[in-house]
Design a protein around this motif. Structure first.
Motif, PDB file in Angstrom:
ATOM      1  N   ALA A 117      -3.859  56.912 -17.799  1.00 35.72           N
ATOM      2  CA  ALA A 117      -4.279  58.182 -17.203  1.00 35.72           C
ATOM      3  C   ALA A 117      -4.288  59.277 -18.259  1.00 35.72           C
ATOM      4  N   ASP A 118      -5.093  60.292 -17.980  1.00 43.36           N
ATOM      5  CA  ASP A 118      -5.088  61.514 -18.786  1.00 43.36           C
ATOM      6  C   ASP A 118      -4.446  62.607 -17.953  1.00 43.36           C
ATOM      7  N   PHE A 119      -3.714  63.487 -18.608  1.00 40.51           N
ATOM      8  CA  PHE A 119      -3.025  64.572 -17.931  1.00 40.51           C
ATOM      9  C   PHE A 119      -3.715  65.874 -18.334  1.00 40.51           C
ATOM     10  N   ILE A 120      -4.388  66.478 -17.363  1.00 43.11           N
ATOM     11  CA  ILE A 120      -5.280  67.594 -17.639  1.00 43.11           C
ATOM     12  C   ILE A 120      -4.727  68.867 -17.010  1.00 43.11           C
ATOM     13  N   GLY A 121      -4.548  69.881 -17.851  1.00 40.55           N
ATOM     14  CA  GLY A 121      -4.046  71.169 -17.391  1.00 40.55           C
ATOM     15  C   GLY A 121      -5.119  71.943 -16.648  1.00 40.55           C
ATOM     16  N   CYS A 122      -4.744  72.503 -15.499  1.00 37.43           N
ATOM     17  CA  CYS A 122      -5.667  73.264 -14.666  1.00 37.43           C
ATOM     18  C   CYS A 122      -5.051  74.626 -14.355  1.00 37.43           C
ATOM     19  N   VAL A 123      -5.900  75.639 -14.242  1.00 33.68           N
ATOM     20  CA  VAL A 123      -5.444  76.977 -13.875  1.00 33.68           C
ATOM     21  C   VAL A 123      -6.389  77.529 -12.818  1.00 33.68           C
ATOM     22  N   ALA A 124      -5.809  78.104 -11.765  1.00 31.74           N
ATOM     23  CA  ALA A 124      -6.588  78.684 -10.670  1.00 31.74           C
ATOM     24  C   ALA A 124      -6.178  80.150 -10.514  1.00 31.74           C
ATOM     25  N   PHE A 125      -7.144  80.975 -10.154  1.00 26.94           N
ATOM     26  CA  PHE A 125      -6.906  82.408 -10.003  1.00 26.94           C
ATOM     27  C   PHE A 125      -7.230  82.849  -8.576  1.00 26.94           C
ATOM     28  N   GLY A 126      -6.604  83.952  -8.151  1.00 30.46           N
ATOM     29  CA  GLY A 126      -6.932  84.586  -6.871  1.00 30.46           C
ATOM     30  C   GLY A 126      -6.710  83.694  -5.672  1.00 30.46           C
ATOM     31  N   ARG A 127      -7.743  83.602  -4.822  1.00 30.85           N
ATOM     32  CA  ARG A 127      -7.630  82.831  -3.585  1.00 30.85           C
ATOM     33  C   ARG A 127      -7.391  81.344  -3.854  1.00 30.85           C
ATOM     34  N   GLN A 128      -7.985  80.820  -4.915  1.00 26.42           N
ATOM     35  CA  GLN A 128      -7.759  79.414  -5.258  1.00 26.42           C
ATOM     36  C   GLN A 128      -6.283  79.187  -5.614  1.00 26.42           C
ATOM     37  N   ALA A 129      -5.672  80.140  -6.293  1.00 28.78           N
ATOM     38  CA  ALA A 129      -4.251  80.042  -6.648  1.00 28.78           C
ATOM     39  C   ALA A 129      -3.379  80.137  -5.401  1.00 28.78           C
ATOM     40  N   PHE A 143      -4.254  79.222  -2.408  1.00 24.31           N
ATOM     41  CA  PHE A 143      -4.426  77.940  -1.739  1.00 24.31           C
ATOM     42  C   PHE A 143      -3.508  76.889  -2.367  1.00 24.31           C
ATOM     43  N   ALA A 144      -3.484  76.857  -3.695  1.00 30.39           N
ATOM     44  CA  ALA A 144      -2.636  75.888  -4.398  1.00 30.39           C
ATOM     45  C   ALA A 144      -1.167  76.097  -4.051  1.00 30.39           C
ATOM     46  N   GLU A 145      -0.736  77.349  -4.008  1.00 26.86           N
ATOM     47  CA  GLU A 145       0.665  77.645  -3.685  1.00 26.86           C
ATOM     48  C   GLU A 145       1.011  77.181  -2.276  1.00 26.86           C
ATOM     49  N   LYS A 146       0.102  77.375  -1.349  1.00 27.93           N
ATOM     50  CA  LYS A 146       0.379  77.094   0.054  1.00 27.93           C
ATOM     51  C   LYS A 146       0.268  75.610   0.414  1.00 27.93           C
ATOM     52  N   TYR A 147      -0.712  74.896  -0.172  1.00 33.17           N
ATOM     53  CA  TYR A 147      -1.021  73.561   0.310  1.00 33.17           C
ATOM     54  C   TYR A 147      -0.793  72.420  -0.682  1.00 33.17           C
ATOM     55  N   LEU A 148      -0.737  72.698  -1.961  1.00 32.36           N
ATOM     56  CA  LEU A 148      -0.649  71.613  -2.932  1.00 32.36           C
ATOM     57  C   LEU A 148       0.796  71.339  -3.328  1.00 32.36           C
ATOM     58  N   GLN A 149       1.090  70.074  -3.574  1.00 36.95           N
ATOM     59  CA  GLN A 149       2.420  69.681  -4.012  1.00 36.95           C
ATOM     60  C   GLN A 149       2.317  68.407  -4.842  1.00 36.95           C
ATOM     61  N   LYS A 150       3.394  68.097  -5.515  1.00 41.97           N
ATOM     62  CA  LYS A 150       3.445  66.922  -6.390  1.00 41.97           C
ATOM     63  C   LYS A 150       2.999  65.666  -5.636  1.00 41.97           C
ATOM     64  N   VAL A 171     -10.196  76.336 -12.401  1.00 40.66           N
ATOM     65  CA  VAL A 171     -10.581  75.775 -11.107  1.00 40.66           C
ATOM     66  C   VAL A 171     -11.470  76.762 -10.356  1.00 40.66           C
ATOM     67  N   GLU A 172     -12.625  76.263  -9.919  1.00 39.54           N
ATOM     68  CA  GLU A 172     -13.521  77.057  -9.082  1.00 39.54           C
ATOM     69  C   GLU A 172     -13.468  76.589  -7.633  1.00 39.54           C
ATOM     70  N   GLU A 173     -13.302  75.276  -7.423  1.00 39.13           N
ATOM     71  CA  GLU A 173     -13.165  74.696  -6.086  1.00 39.13           C
ATOM     72  C   GLU A 173     -12.132  73.582  -6.153  1.00 39.13           C
ATOM     73  N   GLN A 174     -11.391  73.416  -5.059  1.00 37.33           N
ATOM     74  CA  GLN A 174     -10.428  72.315  -4.966  1.00 37.33           C
ATOM     75  C   GLN A 174     -10.387  71.863  -3.518  1.00 37.33           C
ATOM     76  N   GLU A 175     -10.281  70.559  -3.328  1.00 38.65           N
ATOM     77  CA  GLU A 175     -10.258  70.034  -1.970  1.00 38.65           C
ATOM     78  C   GLU A 175      -9.424  68.765  -1.919  1.00 38.65           C
ATOM     79  N   PHE A 176      -8.942  68.462  -0.710  1.00 37.18           N
ATOM     80  CA  PHE A 176      -8.144  67.265  -0.501  1.00 37.18           C
ATOM     81  C   PHE A 176      -9.035  66.037  -0.536  1.00 37.18           C
ATOM     82  N   VAL A 177      -8.505  64.932  -1.051  1.00 35.94           N
ATOM     83  CA  VAL A 177      -9.252  63.689  -1.124  1.00 35.94           C
ATOM     84  C   VAL A 177      -8.728  62.695  -0.099  1.00 35.94           C
TER      85      VAL A 177
END
Length: 141
Positions: A46-58, A60-67, A97-103
């Motif tokens: 695997a590759d480990f890729i750093g991502c950064v999200a701003f504003g509403r995307q950030a 969203f990440a705080e509220k819904y994303l986890q390890k 990050v411009e868009e993020q969604e659950f898979v």
């Protein structure tokens, strides 16, 4: 054109910080583990890729994303550099990050361990044990 599409799992919970000033804005950083399509025997998988999200995307990440959660993102690659405390120039590459969604579905993600560290103790009948002396704190009787 600068467009990136990735699908992978978060290696840890997002690190969310807020900008200072009259109009605060969220900034979330996380790392995606993205499986390689082809692998050499005994090589990296695997590759480990750093991502950064701003504003509403950030937010969203705080509220819904986890390890461990599997997501798909679209964004753009951004490079930069800075000088660290030792005076060395450090080069950085992130995906903005411009868009993020659950898979995965909720059912598939339910197989993951819960976010909280400890589970409440339960009786044989499955009900949670209530510690002694907390009757006054219970909102119903």
């Amino acid at each position: 054109m600068n467009k990136v599409m990735l699908m992978g799992r978060l290696t840890r919970d997002p690190d969310v910080r807020w900008t200072q000033g009259p109009e605060q804005s969220a900034v979330a950083r996380y790392t995606l583990a993205v499986d390689r399509r082809f692998q050499k025997e005994g090589g990296v998988t695997a590759d480990f890729i750093g991502c950064v999200a701003f504003g509403r995307q950030a937010e969203f990440a705080e509220k819904y994303l986890q390890k461990g959660i599997k997501i798909a993102i679209t964004g753009r690659i951004q490079t930069g550099s800075y000088t660290n405390r030792e005076g060395q120039k450090v080069y950085a590459t992130d995906v903005v990050v411009e868009e993020q969604e659950f898979v995965e579905s909720k059912g598939a993600s339910a197989a993951r361990p819960p976010k909280r560290k400890t589970e409440p103790e339960t009786d044989d009948d499955g009900f949670m044990n209530i510690p002694e002396g907390v009757e006054d704190e219970i909102p119903f009787r």
